[in-house]
Design a protein around this motif. Structure first.
Motif, short mmCIF file in Angstrom:
data_model
loop_
_atom_site.label_atom_id
_atom_site.label_comp_id
_atom_site.label_asym_id
_atom_site.label_seq_id
_atom_site.Cartn_x
_atom_site.Cartn_y
_atom_site.Cartn_z
N ASN A 79 -0.95 2.37 3.90
CA ASN A 79 -1.56 0.81 4.35
C ASN A 79 -2.52 0.90 4.61
O ASN A 79 -3.56 -0.21 5.02
CB ASN A 79 -0.97 0.55 6.00
N ILE A 101 -8.01 -5.08 3.97
CA ILE A 101 -7.87 -6.34 4.70
C ILE A 101 -6.96 -7.26 4.11
O ILE A 101 -5.80 -7.72 3.88
CB ILE A 101 -8.42 -7.27 4.90
N ARG A 116 -3.33 -5.29 2.90
CA ARG A 116 -2.62 -5.12 4.45
C ARG A 116 -1.87 -6.05 4.16
O ARG A 116 -0.77 -5.72 5.07
CB ARG A 116 -3.10 -4.78 5.63
N GLN A 117 -2.41 -7.27 3.94
CA GLN A 117 -1.51 -8.56 3.84
C GLN A 117 -0.17 -7.99 3.18
O GLN A 117 0.72 -9.01 3.48
CB GLN A 117 -1.85 -9.39 4.03
N MET A 173 3.42 -3.03 8.90
CA MET A 173 4.17 -1.90 9.21
C MET A 173 4.36 -1.22 10.63
O MET A 173 4.33 -2.92 11.57
CB MET A 173 2.75 -1.19 9.25
N ALA A 194 -1.45 -13.44 14.00
CA ALA A 194 -1.88 -13.10 12.55
C ALA A 194 -1.69 -14.08 11.77
O ALA A 194 -2.68 -14.37 10.61
CB ALA A 194 -1.43 -11.33 11.60
N VAL A 239 -5.53 -14.52 10.48
CA VAL A 239 -5.20 -14.17 8.48
C VAL A 239 -4.85 -15.43 7.91
O VAL A 239 -5.51 -15.64 7.43
CB VAL A 239 -4.58 -13.22 9.24
N MET A 279 3.55 -11.52 8.54
CA MET A 279 2.96 -12.45 7.13
C MET A 279 4.05 -12.35 5.77
O MET A 279 2.86 -12.12 4.91
CB MET A 279 1.70 -10.72 7.30
#
Lengths: 239, 242
Positions: free
Chosen positions: B48, B73, B76-77, B81, B101, B105, B153
């Motif tokens: 990750n 960034i 990770r989307q 995790m 998020a 985000v 996400m």
């Protein structure tokens, strides 16, 4: 020996009563302004101290040590007597003559910086007690470092360190008394002035003590309400 | 989907990961087990981009993690995790934990994010907890919220770092059930766990790690029936005692 003639009425008699009130008002103003500036700066500096970037950590460490390690009284003298001399002459003149109450604002600078370095350490302690995986969890949802601190770490850390922040807030209000040394007309200054005019030192000083007690107890009460309001299950809570 | 190529990581003299290679296809479920300190969690964090590594490369969906210009960034989307100790945000209600998020985000509207959050809470079986704080939930419930938070996400890959190790035995099943459903829905998953029942049921591949390296790998039958290395055998004997 003559018996001491207690005359408590000097605390409210004209003109001493209004001196006292003016002093109290300056103490409160000074304390509140310094507290909010220091809280903001302290949170910022405390955060910079735990970020992954070396340069920001170095800066924040230097800041903290500089303002934490010199006695507050000496710092106030520096900002009042020395710092203006370093400025160009015209600025120095402006500071003394152009700004009304320049001594008040000089104390705001000194006391805010000093307090912010102490708050920074509390915030840092709070942040370092948060597990690495809490940072990782926030980052893993796609947050930037900034968002991680803004939405997760800072609100979490502040809740953890409210008890020491309460002490810090009391200290700000008590430390405003040092402002009298650079001619800020706050509570301590006024009580001393009343003593000088009336020779009733016991009443004047006791009056100041009571005033500080009332102010600080109010602060304790307000911070208690803040703590209660921010309390969440599973984190330290007021019982 | 994920290609791990000769990854090594060390702290000073201490090797945490030693030449680890592995390929994970889309939709596959890979279970990583092994004694503590074997580097399982570290590998999960490397995937990750939460931990850097010194040698080798990890390529996720064509994006190289060793490349310093990679936007972590963004990467990770793609991956959700789940952590051993849940790591919910204690000062936010369950609903906010899940919606923050997507809102911050992905710039999703609050209404859409909440709708999605309720769907996910439904999926993990605890929609009635939405207005509570994490501190009011049991460990199993918190972990299910953590799964919902990661799913919010809409990741393509889910990483689980010992998701049931901090749970009471009674609560392990409720979390595993959610994970089994997720695996069956076709999610690509990397799961660090010692739950061999879970591995038997859904794993496409099981990896045994020790001292930073992959000692053995196999599809479930071969892995359990006849482990090749003595160390794997010993480990399996211990955790399959019951």
């Amino acid at each position: 020996m003559l018996a001491y003639d207690f005359k408590w009425s000097i605390l409210w008699a004209d003109p001493y009563g209004s001196w006292m009130l003016e002093g109290i008002w300056v103490t409160i103003k000074l304390g509140v302004i310094c507290w909010f500036i220091a809280l903001f700066l302290g949170t910022l500096i405390g955060t910079l101290r735990v970020t992954p970037w070396k340069l920001s950590r170095l800066f924040a460490t230097g800041y903290t040590e500089l303002f934490r390690d010199i006695p507050l009284l000496v710092q106030l003298f520096f900002w009042y007597f020395a710092a203006p001399r370093i400025l160009p002459h015209s600025w120095e003149m402006y500071l003394y003559r152009g700004i009304p109450n320049s001594e008040f604002w000089i104390v705001v600078v000194g006391l805010s910086l000093y307090t912010s370095s102490r708050i920074a350490e509390h915030i840092r302690a709070g942040m370092q007690s948060i597990s690495d995986d809490q940072y990782n969890a926030a980052l893993s949802t796609g947050f930037t470092q900034f968002q991680t601190y803004r939405y997760v770490i800072i609100p979490y850390a502040i809740r953890l360190v409210i008890p020491p922040l309460t002490t810090e807030c009391l200290t700000v209000f008590k430390n405003t008394s040092l402002a009298m040394t650079v001619a800020v007309l706050e509570t301590t200054f006024m009580s001393q002035q009343i003593e000088a005019y009336t020779f009733h030192g016991i009443e004047a000083t006791t009056g100041a003590c009571v005033v500080y007690m009332i102010i600080t107890l109010t602060v304790v009460m307000i911070m208690g309400l803040v703590e209660k309001r921010l309390a969440v299950p599973g984190l330290i809570t007021r019982r | 989907m994920i290609e791990i190529k000769n990854v090594s990581k060390w702290f000073g003299d201490f090797r945490v990961l030693e030449n680890v290679s592995e390929t994970i296809e889309k939709g596959q479920v890979v279970v990583i087990c092994g004694p503590s300190g074997a580097g399982k969690s570290m590998l999960c964090k490397c995937l990750n981009g939460l931990e850097p590594f010194q040698e080798g490369d990890i390529v996720v969906d064509g994006i190289s993690l060793a490349d310093p210009s990679t936007d972590l960034i963004k990467l990770r989307q793609k991956m959700g995790m789940v952590f051993q100790r849940f790591e919910l945000y204690p000062h936010m209600k369950i609903l906010e934990n899940i919606t923050i998020a997507p809102i911050k985000v992905k710039k999703m509207s609050q209404a859409d994010a909440e709708k999605k959050a309720f769907e996910l809470l439904e999926r993990v079986g605890i929609p009635e907890q939405a207005k509570k704080y994490p501190g009011n939930l049991s460990g199993g419930q918190q972990q299910r919220v953590a799964i919902a938070r990661a799913l919010a996400m809409e990741p393509e890959i889910m990483l689980f770092d010992e998701p049931t190790s901090a749970l009471d035995p009674e609560m392990i099943k409720e979390v595993l059930d959610v994970m089994i459903n997720l695996a069956k829905s076709g999610m690509t998953m990397v799961v660090v766990t010692h739950e061999m029942g879970f591995a038997r049921e859904v794993a496409d591949e099981i990896i045994f790690m020790e001292k930073g390296s992959i000692v053995e790998r196999g599809t479930d039958v071969s892995f359990f029936k006849n482990p090749k290395s003595e160390r794997t055998k010993e480990f399996l004997d211990k955790i399959l005692l019951v």
